[in-house]
Design an enzyme around this catalytic site. Structure first.
Site, PDB file in Angstrom:
ATOM      1  CG  MET A 148      -1.918  -1.112   1.280  1.00 53.71           C
ATOM      2  SD  MET A 148      -2.945  -1.075   2.762  1.00 53.71           S
ATOM      3  CE  MET A 148      -3.955   0.381   2.460  1.00 53.71           C
ATOM      4  CG  HIS A 149       0.353   3.416   2.348  1.00 49.96           C
ATOM      5  ND1 HIS A 149      -0.990   3.706   2.420  1.00 49.96           N
ATOM      6  CD2 HIS A 149       0.622   2.600   3.404  1.00 49.96           C
ATOM      7  CE1 HIS A 149      -1.507   3.100   3.488  1.00 49.96           C
ATOM      8  NE2 HIS A 149      -0.551   2.418   4.086  1.00 49.96           N
TER       9      HIS A 149
ATOM     10  CG  ASP B 133      -0.092  -5.016   1.704  1.00 54.28           C
ATOM     11  OD1 ASP B 133      -0.943  -4.221   2.161  1.00 54.28           O
ATOM     12  OD2 ASP B 133       1.132  -4.850   1.877  1.00 54.28           O
TER      13      ASP B 133
END
Length: 491
Positions: free
Chosen positions: A80-81, A238
């Protein structure tokens, strides 16, 4: 028929191949490195993800006899991110700034001081270095010549999706981790975008996890000799896919994931629970629901640090061999796992860890057990927030990762959490969750819940022991006092 789930992680890309019965037929993994061009920076070249994907596909071709004929669909989960920036020709403009990059402290302070309350209200999260928005602001401020060229902003799994299908999409679970997404309206937030001068057109369209997004493009299909069209389905973040893979699809079941870091995650029916930023709140890959999670920055990594510092020639299993000889509470030895700072519930990058109560009788086995207990106490902080604010009642907790590899540690989790602990008979993490999305997308099952129940099975169960619970209640009350005392010393 097969489906392939991809987990685009921080250190490697892993592929999991399953059949219609949910059995894992093969898996393949390819590692890549991160770079640290300056202190606190963490970057990767997106081309390494493509190289890793191609390696995994070739490995399946070499090892699975009917892979060409049997593969029906693919779905991708990912870290992520992390920020991927492309120009008008969809070329990468700079290395991806990863979720574990810490360069954006000033940007986070700016966001929280000028827009913090609104951001929390819109996204249900506060600005932290890991999120995508602070990374965008860093590029705006420090690399304006790069920002001027940006025409596409993507997350890692969606960059791989672009490579596979030439389409520009993300999903709700990954969008929720950017700090650009309105959880209530289920769309990119115009208020956030306008405030931080971000053009809506550079962001992808948002799809539901499991939605069909296109076929594998002819160039890749022909390169690997596939006879049939390979359908590509929208994946998920995830943690969201890990939750699917652990059957976290209803109230009462929690997820304890202990790897390098630690996560305690819970299903949420809606986004209205006000954790006030103490926990993260994101969209689930399961349609129209959410999950909350707390993070322990340093979980299994604490054990690696202890081993590397004091017992370099030993395996982790050697450290844990005799911990069953030590009673709950480690005979007065307490460990706080704040050795690189802490996230939940303190959000304090400056705090540091400690051993408290060292006695001359304490041996290696005491220190090892106290580390395990301290990690679980830190995750219990997240569980306690969920119980106190949302009045949650956990019937069972699924344990995955390194914490599920040792029976003593699993019993410690049951005793400290005061909840039944279960393990999975097949633990493939986000890649398995992506397989579930692809299986439903292919029409193998009509509902995600039906597929999860068919594919996900528990293996071992650990019940809390009453006398151990009473010991750990007293020890945990002492554990909670250590943070404030340590902070006062550091300050």
């Amino acid at each position: 028929m097969y489906v392939l789930g991809i987990d685009l992680g921080t250190s490697s890309l892993k592929g999991v191949l399953i059949n219609r019965a949910g059995l894992v037929l093969a898996s393949s993994q390819y590692e890549y490195a991160s770079t640290t061009p300056s202190f606190g920076f963490s970057e990767q070249n997106p081309s390494d993800w493509i190289k890793a994907f191609n390696h995994v596909i070739q490995n399946f071709i070499d090892t699975v006899e009917d892979f060409h004929e049997g593969l029906e669909g693919i779905s991708v989960s990912g870290q992520m991110h992390s920020l991927v920036l492309l120009d008008e020709n969809k070329n990468v403009l700079r290395p991806s700034i990863l979720w574990n990059d810490n360069r954006t402290t000033l940007q986070c302070k700016r966001i929280n001081s000028t827009f913090g309350d609104k951001l929390l209200n819109i996204t249900k999260n506060i600005a932290l270095e890991g999120f995508t928005l602070p990374k965008i602001l860093w590029v705006q401020e420090n690399e304006p010549e790069i920002w001027e060229k940006v025409k596409f902003v993507l997350l890692p799994k969606d960059y791989l999706g672009l490579y596979l299908t030439k389409t520009f999409f993300t999903d709700y679970s990954d969008a929720a981790g950017t700090l650009l997404f309105d959880l209530e309206k289920k769309q990119w937030s115009e208020e956030i975008l306008n405030h931080f001068n971000i053009d809506r057109d550079i962001l992808p369209e948002i799809k539901v996890s499991g939605d069909y997004v296109g076929n594998l493009i002819p160039e890749i299909k022909n390169k690997y000799g596939f006879n049939n069209d390979i359908k590509i389905f929208m994946g998920g973040a995830d943690n969201a896919c890990s939750a699917l893979a652990a059957s976290i699809i209803d109230e009462g079941t929690g997820l304890c994931s202990i790897g390098t870091s630690g996560v305690f995650l819970s299903f949420e029916n809606n986004y209205n629970v006000n954790y006030n930023g103490k926990l993260h709140m994101f969209n689930h890959a399961y349609t129209n629901v959410y999950y909350s999670m707390g993070v322990t920055l340093c979980a299994g990594r604490c054990l690696n640090w202890f081993r590397d510092t004091f017992y370099k020639d030993e395996h982790i299993s050697d450290l844990l061999r005799d911990i069953g000889e030590v009673p709950p509470g480690s005979e007065g030895l307490l460990f706080t796992p704040y050795i690189i700072g802490e996230r939940t519930p303190y959000i304090d990058p400056q705090i540091r860890g400690s051993f408290i109560g060292i006695d001359i009788k304490h041996q290696k086995k005491h220190f090892s057990r106290s580390i395990l207990e301290g990690i679980v106490f830190s995750l219990k902080d997240s569980k306690s927030i969920m119980e106190s604010i949302a009045n949650k009642k956990f019937k069972k907790i699924v344990s995955v990762g390194g914490g599920a590899k040792n029976e003593e540690w699993l019993q410690i989790q049951a005793d400290i959490f005061e909840t039944e602990i279960v393990t999975l008979n097949t633990e493939q993490g986000p890649g398995f969750g992506a397989c579930i999305l692809a299986a439903v997308g292919c029409g193998w099952y009509s509902e995600l819940s039906e597929c999860v129940k068919k594919f996900v099975h528990y293996e071992k169960t650990y019940q809390p022991i009453e006398k151990n619970i009473e010991v750990y209640k007293k020890v945990y009350s002492q554990y909670k006092k250590i943070y404030s005392a340590t902070k006062s010393i550091i300050e």
